[in-house]
Structure formats: structure tokens, C-alpha cells
Design a protein around this motif. Structure first.
Motif, mmCIF file in Angstrom:
data_model
loop_
_atom_site.group_PDB
_atom_site.id
_atom_site.type_symbol
_atom_site.label_atom_id
_atom_site.label_comp_id
_atom_site.label_asym_id
_atom_site.label_seq_id
_atom_site.Cartn_x
_atom_site.Cartn_y
_atom_site.Cartn_z
ATOM 1 N N LEU A 34 16.323 -42.367 -3.217
ATOM 2 C CA LEU A 34 17.050 -43.394 -3.948
ATOM 3 C C LEU A 34 17.087 -44.673 -3.112
ATOM 4 N N PRO A 35 17.332 -45.822 -3.743
ATOM 5 C CA PRO A 35 17.358 -47.072 -2.977
ATOM 6 C C PRO A 35 18.511 -47.069 -1.984
ATOM 7 N N PRO A 36 18.363 -47.745 -0.866
ATOM 8 C CA PRO A 36 19.515 -47.950 0.015
ATOM 9 C C PRO A 36 20.646 -48.597 -0.763
ATOM 10 N N MET A 37 21.867 -48.302 -0.362
ATOM 11 C CA MET A 37 23.014 -48.746 -1.150
ATOM 12 C C MET A 37 23.072 -50.270 -1.290
ATOM 13 N N ARG A 38 22.822 -50.991 -0.215
ATOM 14 C CA ARG A 38 22.888 -52.447 -0.294
ATOM 15 C C ARG A 38 21.783 -53.006 -1.193
ATOM 16 N N GLU A 39 20.615 -52.405 -1.119
ATOM 17 C CA GLU A 39 19.505 -52.865 -1.971
ATOM 18 C C GLU A 39 19.836 -52.667 -3.446
ATOM 19 N N LEU A 40 20.374 -51.486 -3.786
ATOM 20 C CA LEU A 40 20.715 -51.228 -5.182
ATOM 21 C C LEU A 40 21.870 -52.124 -5.625
ATOM 22 N N ALA A 41 22.831 -52.349 -4.746
ATOM 23 C CA ALA A 41 23.955 -53.228 -5.090
ATOM 24 C C ALA A 41 23.459 -54.638 -5.414
ATOM 25 N N THR A 42 22.508 -55.150 -4.618
ATOM 26 C CA THR A 42 21.951 -56.480 -4.883
ATOM 27 C C THR A 42 21.228 -56.501 -6.224
ATOM 28 N N ARG A 43 20.455 -55.446 -6.484
ATOM 29 C CA ARG A 43 19.694 -55.376 -7.734
ATOM 30 C C ARG A 43 20.615 -55.351 -8.946
ATOM 31 N N LEU A 44 21.734 -54.626 -8.848
ATOM 32 C CA LEU A 44 22.652 -54.490 -9.978
ATOM 33 C C LEU A 44 23.698 -55.595 -10.016
ATOM 34 N N GLY A 45 23.807 -56.367 -8.947
ATOM 35 C CA GLY A 45 24.806 -57.426 -8.897
ATOM 36 C C GLY A 45 26.220 -56.905 -8.749
ATOM 37 N N VAL A 46 26.391 -55.843 -7.944
ATOM 38 C CA VAL A 46 27.711 -55.252 -7.740
ATOM 39 C C VAL A 46 28.005 -55.182 -6.248
#
Length: 443
Positions: A34-46
Motif C-alpha cells: 500500500l502507499p506510504p501514509m503521507r503519500e496517500l494522504a497527499t493524494r486524497l487531500g487529507v
């Protein structure tokens, strides 16, 4: 990293649900990172904390696992794809040696005991707030536990062995903790551990029980609990000997904080003595189910353990089902008190069938295991091929994948309903099925 599947959501619950849907549909494969948490957060805008909460939920549900700097990935065997799905359909006219059921002919008639328990209930109705454990059942169970050398401890009753194991694990462990499990071992336990968000560390098993050196390695690797089957181990039939018990207790003595859970699977159906391991760790539990000797529908198991463990199990139970039906408890107590099951005769019947098959296979050059209980474990070079060939011969057997973590391939045969006339043809079929297929030569 994730192919074409987009993880969606603004809140932690939505993100977790998106990942879980993808795993269930096969869009995210076992082992996929799965994506690293910060990377996914940036992608989702959260906020990254939102993704962290979603990943925590997924770990607790057994969907993903986290390995430090290597990040999070879908579990290699997600809890949503249980081992029970690896069942073999019995063909018309075939014999079922796969399901693991006891011989119905060796089970007692339940109607008289249930009728008596119901009459007692009419005279003395159960009310909220009553003692959740029937006094007669507790007295009979404690006497047998004492006779077998199980340490003194409070008693409670659960809805079968697996219910007891789940409640004890939940009382002490938290998602991410590691549990030492037998390999091969009971498939339901191997599913339960990851479903609770826990990690499995395999411990090898031979005819005498779990290997002490393997247990030591698992505990030194961080296992906080150990689940062991004392007798009639499913699937191998192993039974802990006095010598092996001393070796395992020595390992546990060096790790006194280990949560020990003993499942006396063979209670009532084997004639080999119990060599309990409890007494050298701070927290422990011993569970005995009525299902194998008295019938699978009697969802009654007696659990004893240290006071803290039993108190936690009782407390959590009060917040769920409340208690196990006193009607069923009283019926089991009556069956025990009246000797409704001739335990010596039952053990002898299963032992004769099991030994006859193991000996017949040995005569045909096939190694098989089965010291106690209702199952015979046969190592094979290709369990899928062996299961398929036996199905063609009219015998349905269980693939070893239902019971293995990393141990070699095998098949499990439940011998409970075999007759004397079955032994030779079954042994012939197994011997033919486990041999490698002849190589084809093309000109």
C-alpha cells in the motif's frame, strides 16, 4: 504501485472500507504493498493522521500488515479468505473423510439429558444475574481437571473451544502482537489469529507435540502467546508426551510472561494421559469442549485459567452473549455424571481404525501419522494432485493447505467412520494417489 485501483475516501472509515472492498474483490492482491501514509494522504487531500487511523483499522481487521520501514501491505492470506473455503466437495457415492466429524454411532442420545435439563429449567428458571456456570458442571469438570494435574483456577463456560481461544487472546493481546501456533495446526485457529489483527509464528509439530526448540525461537522472536493442543491434535493426531511436556515447560519457564492456551482436543475420545503445560507462566488457560465426544451441536466448553484471565473472559462475555445456555450446560453435566459416553470404548474404536490405516499405509510404503484422535496425516509431494486422484477414486480428503503455515504438503484423513472393510481399499487408493505421476516421454 496499486495498478489501476484508486483508494478513495475522506474519512478513516471510508478509506479503510475502500481498501477492504478492493481486497475482497481481488483488485488488491495478497502481498501487494500500500502507499506510504503521507503519500496517500497527499493524494486524497487529507491529514496523514486520517490515513494512519484507516491503516490501523485495517490491521485490526486482519486485512493488512505493517513491517516497519517496509511499509504496509495486504496480508498474504487475508482473514476474509478463510481456510474453510478450501473444502472438498464429496462426489455422489463418495466417502467423506474430509469434514472432521465424529462417528455418529459413538455419540450419545441427547434427548433424555436435554429433557431432564428442560424440566429443571421449568422448576428453576434462569434469570438475569444468575451464576453463568452450572454448579454440577463446574464440580464435575473441576474433579477431572484435578485428576489430570491441571492447576487450580476459576472456571467459566464458553461456546466451544474456538470461542474460548478467541476470548482469551482478546483479553490479553492487541493488534500487531505475535502468537506462536502449531504448524501444522487447527485451521480455524490459523484463521482466527490474523482475523484478530495478530501475527502467527509457526511452531513445528511431531508425534510427541510441539517442538521445544521451535517454540523457543518463536518466543525469542517476540511471540506473546502460545496455543497448543495437548491430545488428538488436529490435523496430525499428535499427543504431548511427558518428556515433551517437560521440555516445553522448561522453555515457557524462561518466558513467564507468555500467555499459554491449551486446547485438550482429545478430552473424552482418547485414552492417552494428559500432560498439562500450565503452571509456569503468569497467564494461562486450559479449555475442554464437549463437541467431539458428545456432538458438534453441543456448543459447550469448560475453561479454567489464572484468575485474571478468567475474570477478563467473564467480563467481556457479559457484554456480549451474557452466558452459555444453562440448559445446554445442565444437559452436558447430566451426560458426564451418567457416563453417557464410554470413553474407553470410544478411544479404542477410534484407535483401532486409526492404527489399522497407518499400518496398512506403512505396508504400502506410505508414511502416515496419527497417535491419537480421529485423524491421520499423510505427507505427500503434491497435495492438490493427491486430493484430486483420491476424489476420482471415491474418497474425499482434506488438503493440507487448510492446516499449514510453512510445513510440508500433506493430506488429512478423518477415520471416524471407517470400517474394517474400508482399510485395504483406502490404503491402496492413498498409496496410488501420493506417488508422483509417471513422466511422459514424447518421441
Amino acid at each position: 504501485m496499486l495498478g489501476e485501483y484508486p483508494i478513495e475516501g475522506r474519512g478513516a472509515a471510508e478509506i479503510a472500507a475502500s481498501v477492504e472492498r478492493a481486497v475482497g474483490a481481488g483488485a488488491l492482491a495478497p502481498g501487494q504493498p500500500l502507499p506510504p501514509m503521507r503519500e496517500l494522504a497527499t493524494r486524497l487531500g487529507v491529514n496523514p493522521n486520517t490515513v494512519a487511523a484507516a491503516y490501523r483499522t485495517l490491521r485490526e481487521r486482519g486485512v493488512i500488515e505493517t513491517a516497519g520501514r517496509r511499509g504496509s501491505r495486504v496480508r498474504a492470506k487475508p482473514a476474509t479468505t478463510g481456510r474453510e473455503e478450501l473444502r472438498v466437495e464429496v462426489p455422489a457415492g463418495g466417502r467423506d473423510l474430509a469434514s472432521g466429524n465424529p462417528d455418529p454411532a459413538l455419540l450419545p442420545h441427547l434427548a433424555p439429558a436435554l429433557a431432564t435439563a428442560a424440566q429443571e429449567g421449568d422448576r428453576r428458571p434462569v434469570r438475569y444475574g444468575d451464576d453463568p456456570v452450572d454448579a454440577d458442571l463446574a464440580r464435575l469438570a473441576r474433579a477431572e481437571l484435578d485428576a489430570d494435574g491441571v492447576p487450580e483456577g476459576p472456571l467459566t463456560v464458553t461456546s466451544g473451544s474456538l470461542d474460548a481461544i478467541e476470548r482469551v487472546l482478546s483479553a490479553h493481546l492487541r493488534p500487531g502482537d505475535a502468537v506462536a501456533v502449531e504448524d501444522p495446526g487447527w485451521g480455524s485457529v490459523l484463521d482466527l489469529v490474523p482475523a484478530l489483527g495478530l501475527r502467527t509464528l509457526p511452531v513445528g509439530v511431531d508425534d510427541d507435540g510441539p517442538r521445544a526448540d521451535d517454540l523457543r525461537r518463536a518466543l525469542e522472536s517476540g511471540a506473546r502467546a502460545f496455543i497448543v493442543t495437548d491430545r488428538a491434535q488436529n490435523p496430525t493426531g499428535a499427543c504431548v508426551t511427558a518428556t515433551r511436556a517437560r521440555a516445553v515447560r522448561a522453555v515457557l519457564r524462561d518466558h513467564p510472561q507468555t500467555l499459554l492456551i491449551e486446547d485438550d482436543h482429545g478430552h473424552g475420545i482418547v485414552d492417552l494421559p494428559l500432560h498439562p503445560l500450565a503452571g509456569v507462566t503468569r497467564h494461562w488457560a486450559v479449555v475442554r469442549s464437549a463437541s467431539k465426544a458428545y456432538g458438534p451441536d453441543l456448543r459447550v466448553a469448560v475453561l479454567t485459567g489464572d484468575p485474571v484471565t478468567v475474570d477478563r473472559v467473564r467480563g467481556r462475555q457479559r457484554l456480549g452473549p451474557g452466558w452459555v445456555s444453562l440448559l445446554l450446560q445442565r444437559a452436558v453435566a447430566r451426560l458426564w455424571a451418567e457416563g453417557a459416553v464410554d470413553r474407553v470404548a470410544v478411544a479404542r474404536a477410534y484407535g483401532a481404525r486409526r492404527d489399522a490405516l497407518v499400518d496398512a499405509l506403512a505396508d504400502r510404503g506410505v508414511v502416515a501419522h496419527g497417535r491419537s484422535g480421529m485423524n491421520v496425516w499423510v505427507p505427500v509431494p503434491d497435495e492438490t494432485g493427491a486430493v484430486a486422484r483420491l476424489l476420482q477414486a471415491g474418497w474425499a480428503v482434506a488438503p493440507g493447505a487448510r492446516f499449514r503455515v510453512g510445513s510440508p504438503q500433506a493430506i488429512r484423513l478423518t477415520i471416524s467412520t471407517l470400517t474394517e472393510d474400508d482399510i485395504a481399499p483406502l490404503a491402496d487408493a492413498v498409496a496410488a494417489a501420493v506417488r508422483p505421476s509417471p513422466a511422459r516421454v514424447y518421441g
